[in-house]
Design a protein around this motif. Structure first.
Motif, short mmCIF file in Angstrom:
data_model
loop_
_atom_site.label_atom_id
_atom_site.label_comp_id
_atom_site.label_asym_id
_atom_site.label_seq_id
_atom_site.Cartn_x
_atom_site.Cartn_y
_atom_site.Cartn_z
N PHE A 34 42.69 71.96 92.56
CA PHE A 34 42.55 73.39 92.38
C PHE A 34 41.20 73.71 91.76
CE2 PHE A 34 47.17 73.88 92.72
CZ PHE A 34 47.61 72.65 92.26
N TYR A 36 40.05 76.94 89.29
CA TYR A 36 40.41 78.16 88.57
C TYR A 36 39.13 78.79 88.02
CZ TYR A 36 45.47 77.22 88.39
OH TYR A 36 46.79 77.01 88.69
N LEU A 44 43.18 82.50 83.08
CA LEU A 44 42.68 81.77 84.23
C LEU A 44 43.28 82.32 85.51
CD1 LEU A 44 42.18 79.72 81.85
CD2 LEU A 44 42.29 77.96 83.60
N LEU A 46 43.63 81.61 89.72
CA LEU A 46 43.50 80.60 90.77
C LEU A 46 42.53 81.09 91.84
CD1 LEU A 46 44.58 77.90 91.95
CD2 LEU A 46 46.27 79.27 93.18
N LYS A 49 43.28 76.26 96.37
CA LYS A 49 44.02 75.03 96.15
C LYS A 49 44.00 74.16 97.40
CE LYS A 49 48.53 76.90 97.50
NZ LYS A 49 49.93 77.15 97.11
N THR A 51 46.34 71.13 99.07
CA THR A 51 47.61 70.42 98.93
C THR A 51 47.90 69.60 100.18
OG1 THR A 51 48.76 72.39 99.71
CG2 THR A 51 48.63 72.08 97.33
N SER A 94 46.53 67.81 89.97
CA SER A 94 47.93 67.74 89.54
C SER A 94 48.34 66.29 89.33
CB SER A 94 48.85 68.38 90.57
OG SER A 94 48.82 67.63 91.77
N GLY A 98 53.48 66.49 90.36
CA GLY A 98 53.07 67.82 90.77
C GLY A 98 53.37 68.90 89.77
N ASN A 99 53.87 68.52 88.61
CA ASN A 99 54.25 69.53 87.63
C ASN A 99 53.19 69.78 86.58
OD1 ASN A 99 56.82 70.20 88.64
ND2 ASN A 99 57.65 68.32 87.80
N LEU A 101 49.14 69.76 85.19
CA LEU A 101 47.77 69.89 85.65
C LEU A 101 46.82 69.24 84.64
CD1 LEU A 101 47.79 73.62 86.82
CD2 LEU A 101 48.24 71.56 88.18
N ASN B 31 58.99 75.54 85.32
CA ASN B 31 58.05 74.87 84.42
C ASN B 31 57.28 75.89 83.58
OD1 ASN B 31 58.66 72.39 85.70
ND2 ASN B 31 57.12 72.82 87.27
N PHE B 33 54.23 75.88 80.24
CA PHE B 33 53.24 75.02 79.59
C PHE B 33 52.54 75.78 78.46
CE2 PHE B 33 53.19 72.14 83.25
CZ PHE B 33 53.55 72.98 84.29
N PHE B 48 54.99 70.81 77.45
CA PHE B 48 55.51 71.55 78.58
C PHE B 48 57.03 71.42 78.65
CE2 PHE B 48 56.69 68.76 82.15
CZ PHE B 48 56.20 67.54 81.72
N GLU B 56 58.65 68.27 76.83
CA GLU B 56 57.97 66.98 76.88
C GLU B 56 56.60 67.13 76.23
OE1 GLU B 56 58.55 64.88 80.53
OE2 GLU B 56 56.57 63.93 80.37
N SER B 96 58.87 74.31 90.39
CA SER B 96 59.05 72.87 90.60
C SER B 96 59.07 72.54 92.08
CB SER B 96 60.36 72.41 89.98
OG SER B 96 60.24 72.27 88.60
N GLY B 99 54.86 71.34 97.05
CA GLY B 99 53.87 72.10 97.80
C GLY B 99 53.41 73.36 97.10
N LYS B 100 54.00 73.64 95.95
CA LYS B 100 53.60 74.85 95.20
C LYS B 100 53.36 74.50 93.75
CE LYS B 100 55.98 78.13 98.20
NZ LYS B 100 56.94 79.26 98.26
N PRO B 101 52.42 73.62 93.50
CA PRO B 101 52.22 73.15 92.14
C PRO B 101 51.34 74.03 91.28
CG PRO B 101 50.75 71.99 93.58
CD PRO B 101 51.55 72.93 94.45
N GLU B 102 50.75 75.08 91.84
CA GLU B 102 49.79 75.84 91.05
C GLU B 102 50.47 76.58 89.91
OE1 GLU B 102 50.55 76.40 94.19
OE2 GLU B 102 50.51 78.54 94.71
N ALA B 103 49.73 76.69 88.81
CA ALA B 103 50.23 77.35 87.62
C ALA B 103 49.62 78.74 87.50
CB ALA B 103 49.89 76.52 86.38
N PHE B 104 50.38 79.63 86.89
CA PHE B 104 49.93 80.99 86.65
C PHE B 104 49.81 81.17 85.13
CE2 PHE B 104 50.34 82.58 90.93
CZ PHE B 104 51.20 81.66 91.50
N PHE B 105 48.71 81.77 84.72
CA PHE B 105 48.37 81.80 83.31
C PHE B 105 48.49 83.18 82.69
CE2 PHE B 105 46.66 77.66 82.21
CZ PHE B 105 46.55 77.08 83.46
#
Lengths: 113, 114
Positions: A34, A36, A44, A46, A49, A51, A94, A98-99, A101, B31, B33, B48, B56, B96, B99-105
């Motif tokens: 990614f 950002y 931040l 995006l 990306k 994948t 990632s 995949g969880n 970053l 998820n 973080f 997270f 964890e 989770s 194919g959609k691992p991006e995070a939103f902040f």
């Protein structure tokens, strides 16, 4: 473990000239990658990306990045810089699940008029 | 659009105080973080959570704890604030789904400990 190296901490370009922000990654598997962007005093956002689909990825605001497995690179480019592009940019990989970053140290882009 | 909201943009606390940073997301993401951002170091993961009541440790958990009692809310706790915890704190959420691992902040909380 995954890691990301952003090769330049600061990049300065003139408005209307191309932008190149360099990123190398290290991963033992095929990662998701990614870019950002963070404008001053903002969260931040995006930009784009990768994948495991097309290796050339187009993002918002005219940015794109190319995934090159042989070079373990994911450089960010834009043909013509705009003053509004001045910000800090983060290259991110990632983890295997995949969880989580993993972030690079960031590149501050300055755009001169 | 996904919205991640952090309760405060700016906080000033005294050394030794217990500090709570709150984060809420509205997209039913599994998820969540907490990151810390310092100049030249990028973002470093503190903790997270991948489900309610699950957590964890990240890369720099020392001096911090977290709580996730509800899916949409993730709290970061500084048990006894110290000056070296002065920083920008960013909350994020993600699905989770493969194919959609991006995070939103969120917008971030700039914490100053004096």
């Amino acid at each position: 473990a995954q890691s990301v190296t952003q090769l330049d901490s600061h990049v300065s370009v003139s408005e209307g000239t191309p932008v190149l922000l360099r990123c190398n990654y290290s991963s033992s598997y095929s990662p998701s990658l990614f870019w950002y962007v963070q404008h001053p005093n903002k969260g931040l956002q995006l930009l784009l990306k990768y994948t495991s689909a097309a290796t050339l990825v187009k993002g918002i605001n005219g940015f794109e990045a190319e995934f090159k497995k042989s070079e373990t690179s994911f450089h960010l480019t834009k043909p013509s810089a705009h003053m509004s592009d001045a910000a800090e940019y983060f290259c991110v990989v990632s983890d295997l699940g995949g969880n989580k970053l993993v972030f690079g140290a960031g590149t501050i882009l300055r755009v001169k008029s | 659009d996904v919205k991640v909201t952090q309760s405060s943009r700016y906080l000033v606390k005294r050394t030794g105080e217990k500090v709570f940073l709150e984060c809420v997301q509205d997209m039913d993401h599994e998820n969540m973080f907490w990151y810390r951002q310092d100049p030249g170091l990028g973002l470093r993961l503190i903790y997270f959570s991948y489900d309610v009541k699950m957590k964890e440790k990240g890369d720099i958990p020392e001096g911090y704890s977290v709580s996730r009692e509800k899916k949409e809310r993730f709290s970061l706790i500084l048990e006894s604030a110290s000056t070296n915890q002065t920083s920008m704190y960013l909350c994020a959420s993600s699905l989770s789904e493969m194919g959609k691992p991006e995070a939103f902040f969120g917008q971030g909380t700039r914490l100053t400990v004096v």
